[in-house]
Design an enzyme around this catalytic site. Structure first.
Site, PDB file in Angstrom:
ATOM      1  N   TYR A   1     111.620 114.244 118.825  1.00 16.16           N
ATOM      2  CA  TYR A   1     111.810 112.748 119.271  1.00 16.16           C
ATOM      3  C   TYR A   1     112.959 112.782 120.491  1.00 16.16           C
ATOM      4  O   TYR A   1     113.595 113.815 120.623  1.00 16.16           O
ATOM      5  CB  TYR A   1     112.160 111.501 118.441  1.00 16.16           C
ATOM      6  CG  TYR A   1     113.077 111.631 117.276  1.00 16.16           C
ATOM      7  CD1 TYR A   1     114.272 112.557 117.435  1.00 16.16           C
ATOM      8  CD2 TYR A   1     113.201 110.726 116.326  1.00 16.16           C
ATOM      9  CE1 TYR A   1     115.310 112.769 116.387  1.00 16.16           C
ATOM     10  CE2 TYR A   1     114.369 110.734 115.458  1.00 16.16           C
ATOM     11  CZ  TYR A   1     115.378 111.884 115.535  1.00 16.16           C
ATOM     12  OH  TYR A   1     116.579 111.899 114.647  1.00 16.16           O
ATOM     13  N   GLU A   2     113.077 111.616 121.283  1.00 13.55           N
ATOM     14  CA  GLU A   2     113.965 111.745 122.426  1.00 13.55           C
ATOM     15  C   GLU A   2     113.486 112.886 123.537  1.00 13.55           C
ATOM     16  O   GLU A   2     114.450 113.225 123.932  1.00 13.55           O
ATOM     17  CB  GLU A   2     115.558 111.615 122.048  1.00 13.55           C
ATOM     18  CG  GLU A   2     115.873 110.790 120.990  1.00 13.55           C
ATOM     19  CD  GLU A   2     115.369 109.503 121.184  1.00 13.55           C
ATOM     20  OE1 GLU A   2     115.255 108.942 122.185  1.00 13.55           O
ATOM     21  OE2 GLU A   2     115.271 108.539 120.247  1.00 13.55           O
ATOM     22  N   GLY A   3     112.306 113.131 123.486  1.00  9.75           N
ATOM     23  CA  GLY A   3     111.920 114.155 124.692  1.00  9.75           C
ATOM     24  C   GLY A   3     111.864 115.641 123.665  1.00  9.75           C
ATOM     25  O   GLY A   3     112.963 116.112 123.408  1.00  9.75           O
TER      26      GLY A   3
END
Lengths: 596, 596
Positions: free
Chosen positions: A440-442
């Site tokens: 998550y978050e890239g």
């Protein structure tokens, strides 16, 4: 079960001894009243809260999970009570100005305290973590009216927040977004669409939830140039600040996940919900990056949290578990066997975790300092250069620390042998909870492209220079030390491979993507080498006159371990990343696997 | 959801094209009737069973798990029916002589068929897998009477089996064992004690379960020199072969685990249970190693299974999922975005899995050939040299393939982005199910000590020589090839670091433990390089006249990828393993972590 204990001595070392936070805080007029004593007192309180309130509900939270019933999410037993205690103590307002009802502390203090809560219970911490990113967006780009309407209760913690970006068919590729915003006559918008993977999209902790939602206004340009950003409350907010009617925002379901089961991951349906535009139409991406960058430092920190928790549990177990004798003969002759910490391979696993947990802590604390300067330095030049350095380091921080955090969590589990696979010890939960951080978050791959493509190559290498300058300065000041000599050579190699990749990319653009993750990991090892060299030098200078010599000796030993046993990984990475991209690209997509 | 499809083309390539199993089977008189057609027909049936019966109950088995009720274990829905079908079709007897009621096929055929079942559903496969190891022990060391009493129904699959080694306080260190055996007047023994981590210790699949139990006879010497091995049936067996009374063996509970939830991991209580001694008192260790070695090849295979399953799922997803454009411009201009398989980093993740899944398959098939020769070669010299080579390769096979299997399973999950963390795709289950493989049947650390300490140093390097000889022969026969040149240099380095470690160990015994895992991984990369070079050479020679050119081209491409992007890891390993052991040993156990 080796419960979490906040590593206060090491946090103190990292912030005050290694990175001179006293001077740092003094350098920002806004924070000149924030003293070392005050910071230490706050840490001590955070430690208590993490150890006594959050750690005990970490495993039960995993076992019980969140519950979804008729559109409502219920968090596991004890989560709500913990939040009440947290909110009433004023923790949620730590990082906001006093005049806005906050405690007036910088972002670095949010992060240093967050580490303890995150290590004790990442699920709980993630439930309450996104209000801050949302508030930052509203503050950064929202009108005064919006700020007045939403900020006070976010700051007080009465309301929580989310970030609503992802949709089923668009994660990384936000240009494909389908959620629509239709302008209403009163200046608000009607938001309609489905968002997925929304952390704490619904919960029973706070009376209202403030969603920051990315959507496209009708007729907006295609792709990311047509994205706008809105505030969408779960419950409508009247002009007097009181709560009104439900606002057409419902949680459609929660995901069944590998880990962080105490953290609800929600499908959120927006059905003509009233939204307030933040800033201008189609300028949403800028605001989103502000929000994402804050979240990315927090996710990098997650790697440290899981490394620390795994380290603590496995060190405890390795000291207690009796099994086999040292090859050198009995080390605990009065016991039936030696504690497994005598075995070199167990030590290798412990030291690897220690190098990453403590090294990662230094890296985060360093970036937190940059974040403070970026946010609050009076001197705009100082702020600007801190901002740029942070831009460069953030993808490394996020991806490298989560990758090595996952390695550490797995090594922590490995020290337990077969027992590690059993739920009761909590080390397999630590692995499962950690695994999301690389996604998550890239993802790691996205961070790597950001680093090598956008930042390094996009600036012709300029963005690397300040950090390389710091490395050079450290090496120049300590020219005869074994570690700085190795660091200097490595830093040179970093520049060299960067140049090589730049040349290769001019011939073949796929070089960037093919090399990017190896390059990012290489960069991470260099960055950590800088911090470990710095820590070893400091420890060597202090050990003679110190009362806790063992602490400094452990720093020196861990630094040596890092340089001798971890850093050689860069040798392989340097070779593999500079190999021809054709090794990766030659196969046609159809031929990848013939039987499916 | 990208269901499992048996990779029959690749299995065929590995066994018949690369490793010439036709010649191999012909070379053993016992198997001269086993033709290629027959083997392929059996594989086709295994594929159907794996795809149609086992794969559909893999995820439901994980969700449902095993149930323990009043000492009885119930497997997940469909598991029992699948076993019935399997047993009735005669699969369980595949690897036993015709005259004993078996199908008369060699161990290699057990393993090649097991791969498909294991990839489709490792939990189910593990439930039924240990009868074979037990039967081998009874056959190898048991009296004719014992063989007659227990073997026929194990072979027919009417009864299942377990291996009962571990106790709460002793896993690796079997010398600490407490389970007791007291001799009865009739020649049997009364077994009392608690065993843990017993796979399929109780189940509802078969009418009886035959436990192979390690225990100490009263007055036996201390340590492993006092271990004996017994057959202990769950239900007593009368002289006429019919079932008698329950035998004081109960399942006390089942473990709650990270994964393989469809496989019951049992606490087994033996309360004066009647046991039959296998072989002689205090000579149990020899029998145990026979059993363990068989289990270790199967566990190495587990790494291949999870790599294969992750590869299939992530390749399917990477072809379908549309997200972003290639840096080179749109590759699927008619779609909203390109399939993510265009991105070099996604390809890197797929190719890494492919290199390990297919490379691991070659390694297993090679060891399976050695196992056949060890078991059944007429020429005792051939059998002996196969046995020794297998002894050397087994720890590498087990530990390396499970480590890279886990890396592969994680990369498979990583290709899914955030979606991979959600249970429905099955890739996070693949990671959880895989994780146990590095722990059971001897952890990676234990395998590494066995390899470097016992095998390599214990033989002064002699045990490496046959495999190094094979590498040299391949390189000599193909002197001008890029891959063999790299392989030759690497093989030389392998010998060099081995020598260096041998010298260092004479100064400091802890060198062995400190270097062992790095050394094992290095060895694994060399072994796989040999197989990938061999495969590439074969593919190059066949591609021109082949009808399925794409298959051979994919082999060549994957080999290139392996040499260029994976093999460089050996450079770092060579440096780190030869670093002074003091980097690992310097810290005192007390100073490892000060706050706990």
């Amino acid at each position: 079960m080796y419960d979490y204990k906040a590593p206060l001595r090491d946090i103190d070392f990292t912030y005050f001894e290694l990175l001179d936070y006293e001077q740092h805080l003094q350098s920002i007029p806004k924070y000149e009243d924030v003293t070392k004593d005050m910071v230490q007192a706050i840490w001590a309180e955070s430690a208590k809260f993490a150890e006594n309130v959050l750690a005990p509900i970490n495993r039960t939270g995993d076992e019980e999970g969140c519950r979804w019933e008729d559109g409502q999410v219920f968090t596991p037993s004890g989560f709500k009570e913990a939040y009440q205690q947290y909110q009433e103590a004023g923790w949620q307002s730590l990082n906001y100005p006093v005049e806005e009802g906050g405690q007036g502390l910088p972002e670095s203090m949010l992060l240093s305290n967050m580490e303890m809560r995150g290590s004790a219970n990442w699920s709980w911490s993630s439930l309450i973590g996104f209000g801050g990113a949302g508030a930052k967006t509203i503050k950064g780009y929202g009108s005064q009216e919006l700020q007045d309407k939403f900020l006070p209760k976010i700051i007080s913690g009465e309301w929580l927040g989310t970030m609503c970006l992802t949709e089923p068919h668009c994660g990384t590729d936000l240009g494909l977004m389908k959620t629509k915003a239709v302008a209403n006559a009163d200046g608000t918008y009607s938001i309609t669409g489905t968002k997925i993977f929304i952390t704490s999209g619904d919960n029973d902790l706070a009376e209202n939830i403030i969603h920051i939602v990315l959507a496209k206004v009708e007729g907006a340009p295609a792709g990311t140039a047509g994205i706008s950003v809105f505030v969408v409350p779960k419950i409508g907010v009247n002009d007097d600040g009181s709560l009104g009617e439900p606002n057409g925002v419902t949680c459609g379901s929660i995901e069944h996940k590998m880990g962080i089961k105490g953290s609800a991951t929600c499908v959120m349906n927006f059905d003509g919900a009233k939204g307030y535009l933040i800033g201008e139409e189609n300028k949403g991406l800028r605001a989103m990056f502000l929000m994402m960058n804050a979240a990315r430092i927090g996710t990098g920190l997650q790697g440290v949290c899981h490394a620390e928790l795994g380290l603590q549990k496995s060190t405890g177990y390795a000291r207690d578990r009796l099994q086999m004798r040292s090859l050198k003969g009995p080390q605990a002759p009065d016991s039936a066997a030696d504690p497994i910490i005598v075995h070199p391979d167990v030590r290798r696993m412990l030291l690897t975790q220690k190098a990453f947990a403590e090294g990662g802590r230094m890296f985060v604390a360093y970036c937190a300092k940059l974040a403070d300067l970026d946010n609050d330095a009076d001197d705009t030049e100082v702020a600007k250069s801190a901002h740029e350095q942070l831009e460069f380091l953030t993808p490394i921080l996020k991806a490298f620390l989560t990758e090595v955090g996952f390695e550490s969590a797995n090594l922590g589990m490995q020290c337990f042998g077969g027992h590690g696979y059993i739920r009761e010890w909590g080390v397999e939960q630590n692995v499962r909870d950690c695994r999301i951080s690389m996604l998550y978050e890239g993802t790691t791959g996205i961070q790597a492209l950001d680093l090598l493509g956008r930042k390094v190559m996009g600036s012709q290498g300029e963005m690397m220079k300040p950090f390389i300058g710091e490395i050079k300065a450290l090496c120049k000041a300590n020219p005869d030390h074994e570690l700085t000599q190795q660091l200097q050579a490595l830093s040179k190699k970093w520049s060299e491979v960067t140049g090589q990749l730049g040349m290769a990319a001019m011939q073949d653009l796929d070089t960037v993507g093919a090399a990017s993750v190896d390059y990012l990991m290489f960069s991470g090892y260099v960055v950590l080498a800088y911090f470990w060299a710095k820590a070893a030098l400091l420890a060597e200078s202090k050990i003679e006159s110190a009362s806790d010599k063992a602490f400094y000796q452990a720093k020196i030993n861990t630094a040596n371990f890092y340089f001798k046993r971890i850093l050689p990984r860069t040798e392989g990475l340097a070779v593999s990343m500079t190999a021809d991209a054709s090794a990766v690209m030659a196969m046609s997509a159809e031929d990848f696997m013939l039987q499916i």
